[in-house]
Design a protein around this motif. Structure first.
Motif, short mmCIF file in Angstrom:
data_model
loop_
_atom_site.label_atom_id
_atom_site.label_comp_id
_atom_site.label_asym_id
_atom_site.label_seq_id
_atom_site.Cartn_x
_atom_site.Cartn_y
_atom_site.Cartn_z
N ILE A 124 101.60 45.68 43.41
CA ILE A 124 101.07 45.46 42.06
C ILE A 124 99.78 46.22 41.84
CG2 ILE A 124 100.08 43.75 40.51
CD1 ILE A 124 102.01 41.76 41.52
N ALA A 131 101.53 51.68 32.73
CA ALA A 131 102.90 51.21 32.55
C ALA A 131 102.92 49.83 31.91
CB ALA A 131 103.63 51.20 33.89
N PHE A 132 101.89 49.05 32.18
CA PHE A 132 101.85 47.71 31.59
C PHE A 132 101.18 47.70 30.24
CE2 PHE A 132 103.49 45.94 35.26
CZ PHE A 132 102.73 46.21 36.38
N PRO A 135 103.39 47.10 26.78
CA PRO A 135 103.89 45.73 26.64
C PRO A 135 102.78 44.73 26.40
CG PRO A 135 104.91 46.77 28.52
CD PRO A 135 103.87 47.70 28.01
N VAL A 139 102.45 42.14 23.34
CA VAL A 139 102.24 40.69 23.50
C VAL A 139 101.02 40.25 22.69
CG1 VAL A 139 101.60 38.91 25.14
CG2 VAL A 139 103.33 40.57 25.76
N LEU A 158 95.02 38.76 35.91
CA LEU A 158 96.22 38.78 36.74
C LEU A 158 96.23 39.98 37.68
CD1 LEU A 158 98.81 37.52 34.18
CD2 LEU A 158 98.12 36.42 36.30
N MET B 15 104.23 37.56 36.93
CA MET B 15 104.47 38.94 37.35
C MET B 15 105.83 39.41 36.87
SD MET B 15 104.73 40.21 41.23
CE MET B 15 106.49 40.01 41.23
N TRP B 18 105.71 40.26 33.27
CA TRP B 18 105.17 41.60 33.04
C TRP B 18 106.20 42.66 33.41
CZ3 TRP B 18 102.02 41.15 29.65
CH2 TRP B 18 100.77 40.50 29.72
N ASN B 19 106.87 42.43 34.51
CA ASN B 19 107.87 43.40 34.91
C ASN B 19 108.99 43.47 33.89
OD1 ASN B 19 106.99 44.66 37.18
ND2 ASN B 19 107.82 43.15 38.59
N ALA B 21 108.62 42.87 30.76
CA ALA B 21 108.07 43.64 29.65
C ALA B 21 108.07 45.13 29.99
CB ALA B 21 106.65 43.18 29.34
N LEU B 22 107.83 45.39 31.25
CA LEU B 22 107.82 46.78 31.67
C LEU B 22 109.19 47.42 31.51
CD1 LEU B 22 106.57 49.20 33.06
CD2 LEU B 22 107.06 48.12 35.24
#
Lengths: 288, 292
Positions: A124, A131-132, A135, A139, A158, B15, B18-19, B21-22
């Motif tokens: 992580i 990449a995050f 999204p 959100v 996080l 997690m 998020w993944n 969403a990824l």
């Protein structure tokens, strides 16, 4: 004062100086490394007229704080500091709240999934945040918190938790089992062992990790850039970089320099505190 | 254990979200709510700007990882060797602090300052003028090659401190008696470096190289805050290209495709590293609290 004692004093001073050329070279390089900041500092205390007239090296004849005052007011500095503090502390608190129990569980608690968890944390925090980013942006819009400072606490907290779990796991894995066993024999539950025994002993390491998280959160660039469009919600680094693009052709260099120094001051303060803890943290790890 | 377990589950679920969403983002055309299949990936691979940014990202590993780490190894050993004597000792934290400072300053601010230094009337030109060069008025960030060099220099300035501090800490593990014995045996500086200092720093070097190499490949902030991707994209990295697509070019799908590719590339490397890491820790006796 006899000539003998002053001569021997001189000799002592010379003997105390670093002997090899390498040390001198490195010392000079270190000074050179700070040149960008020194120059910015220099520029920030000159008036604009003096700045254009003199070279960047000359110290100011007329020391002025006007630039600082101007950028302080224009940037609404206290507001930006408050924003940055909220985000940095909030995220750091979230990260620690998640990371400490997890790190404890996987090291001292010897949880079954420990290698999986640690490996996941490594993956992580190596991941590109970009990449995050989109999204997360979506959100934010979805929960109508786009532009809200509080929202940033979650993604930063996080991803910080992954990093913190990893670091704390490393430190906790060196924790002496004898102490834990003693606590268990005395009848402490796992939770009590964590809070009453482990945590107090681990405080220096936690402080170091917290500081690292704080600095990372404060300096955070990507998510703050994407999620905080209104100047009223910006963080300090963001505000400073926006400052540059603010007016037609950018405001005078002296003001930009002052703004940069202002923006760097909180980080520098934390750094001065961090410096000692860093040493303590590292040597404590090295002693094991 | 159980509180930890519960929090872990919460974390894993978050997690996964998020993944999720990824992988969501690899739905091309998401922003425009039109499913276009792999068209975004195709157009991405056909896009010369993308390949250029990929080239840059790979190149950036050099100034972000290789150069600072190499310099830091030499620097750490040299400084460790050389700083003896009480006066020198008190300088030591300052030197270390000076090199680490770029990592502490917000990158946006560091970028602003460097941008100013490299501008037409900035520091670099002033130095050159002082050295006698005919009045240089170049904005060093305005031409592709000089912009790339400038960004690389900025990165080295940034990253040196990170490796340096870590190596210094690692060197404190070294037993001075070994070094003394070696120099008594007649080993010169270079030999002591190669055969004593370097091998003992090997774990740190590996870790630092991995972290900085990945950081170099996914670099975003130094590029954006110095050149915004440079004169016509000549300093763009994959990340800056992607974010540009998201919020500048309005092509969401293209940006997601780029970031997903980046994530996959780094993800593969990260998983490999994680697996190796797990093997190493297992071999060293596991992670249980066995520090006594």
């Amino acid at each position: 004062m006899s000539s003998r004692s002053s001569a021997s004093r001189v000799r002592r001073v010379i003997a105390a100086l670093p002997r090899s050329a390498a040390a001198w070279v490195l010392g000079l390089v270190a000074v050179g490394w700070s040149v960008p900041l020194i120059l910015a500092l220099n520029a920030s205390v000159k008036s604009e007229a003096e700045f254009t007239a003199t070279s960047v090296w000359e110290p100011p004849q007329n020391f002025t704080l006007a630039n600082f005052i101007q950028s302080f007011i224009y940037m609404e500095f206290p507001l930006k500091v408050a924003n940055s503090l909220v985000i940095s502390f909030g995220a750091l608190a979230l990260s620690l709240v998640i990371a400490i129990p997890v790190a404890y569980a996987i090291t001292i608690g010897r949880h079954r999934w420990r290698t999986f968890v640690l490996a996941t944390c490594v993956v992580i925090f190596l991941m590109p945040q970009e990449a995050f980013a989109y999204p997360i942006f979506l959100v934010a819009k979805l929960v109508h918190m786009y532009g809200n400072v509080i929202f940033l606490i979650f993604p930063l907290g996080l991803s910080g938790a992954a990093f913190a779990t990893f670091l704390l796991g490393m430190v906790m894995s060196r924790f002496p089992t004898s102490v834990v066993d003693a606590a268990e024999i005395d009848g402490a539950s796992r939770w009590q062992t964590l809070t009453r025994v482990v945590l107090p002993m681990m405080t220096p390491s936690i402080v170091v990790v917290g500081l690292l998280l704080f600095i990372a959160n404060w300096n955070e660039y990507l998510l703050t850039l994407l999620l905080l469009p209104d100047s009223s919600s910006m963080t300090v680094p963001l505000a400073v970089s926006m400052f540059n693009y603010g007016q037609m052709g950018g405001p005078p260099t002296t003001i930009v320099a002052a703004a940069s120094i202002l923006g760097a001051i909180p980080s520098l303060i934390v750094f001065l505190l961090f410096h000692r803890s860093l040493t303590r943290g590292i040597t404590a790890g090295a002693i094991d | 254990m159980y509180p930890g377990f519960l929090v872990l589950v919460a974390f894993a679920v978050t997690m996964l979200v998020w993944n999720g969403a990824l992988s969501f983002t690899s739905f091309p055309g998401f922003g425009q709510a039109k499913w276009v299949g792999v068209k975004n990936y195709n157009s991405l691979l056909d896009n010369p700007d993308f390949w250029e940014s990929l080239l840059h990202s790979t190149f950036y590993i050099i100034p972000m990882a290789l150069i600072p780490t190499a310099l830091a190894v030499f620097g750490a050993v040299a400084i460790f060797d050389a700083f003896r004597g009480r006066l020198a000792r008190s300088f030591f934290p300052w030197v270390r602090g000076a090199f680490y400072l770029p990592q502490v300053i917000p990158i946006a601010i560091a970028g602003t300052i460097w941008g100013w230094m490299l501008s037409r009337d900035g520091l670099l030109n002033q130095i050159l003028r002082g050295l006698g060069a005919v009045n240089p008025t170049t904005n060093w960030l305005a031409t592709p090659i000089s912009a790339l060099v400038s960004v690389s220099l900025f990165m080295v300035w940034l990253q040196f401190g990170f490796s340096f501090v870590i190596f210094l800490a690692g060197l404190s593990r070294l037993d001075p008696a070994t070094v003394e014995a070696a120099s008594l045996d007649g080993a010169n500086w270079w030999q002591r470096f190669c055969f004593i200092a370097l091998p003992s720093l090997r774990p740190e070097v590996i870790v630092v190289l991995i972290i900085t190499a990945i950081a170099g490949f996914k670099v975003f902030a130094p590029v954006v805050y110095l050149t915004m991707g440079g004169p016509r994209g000549s300093t763009a990295s994959v990340s800056s290209f992607a974010i540009d697509s998201f919020f500048g070019g309005g092509s969401i799908g293209r940006g997601s495709a780029a970031t997903t590719l980046l994530a996959i590339a780094i993800g593969v490397v990260a998983v490999v590293i994680a697996v190796l890491f797990v093997r190493v820790t297992r071999r060293d006796g596991g992670l249980s609290g066995d520090g006594s």
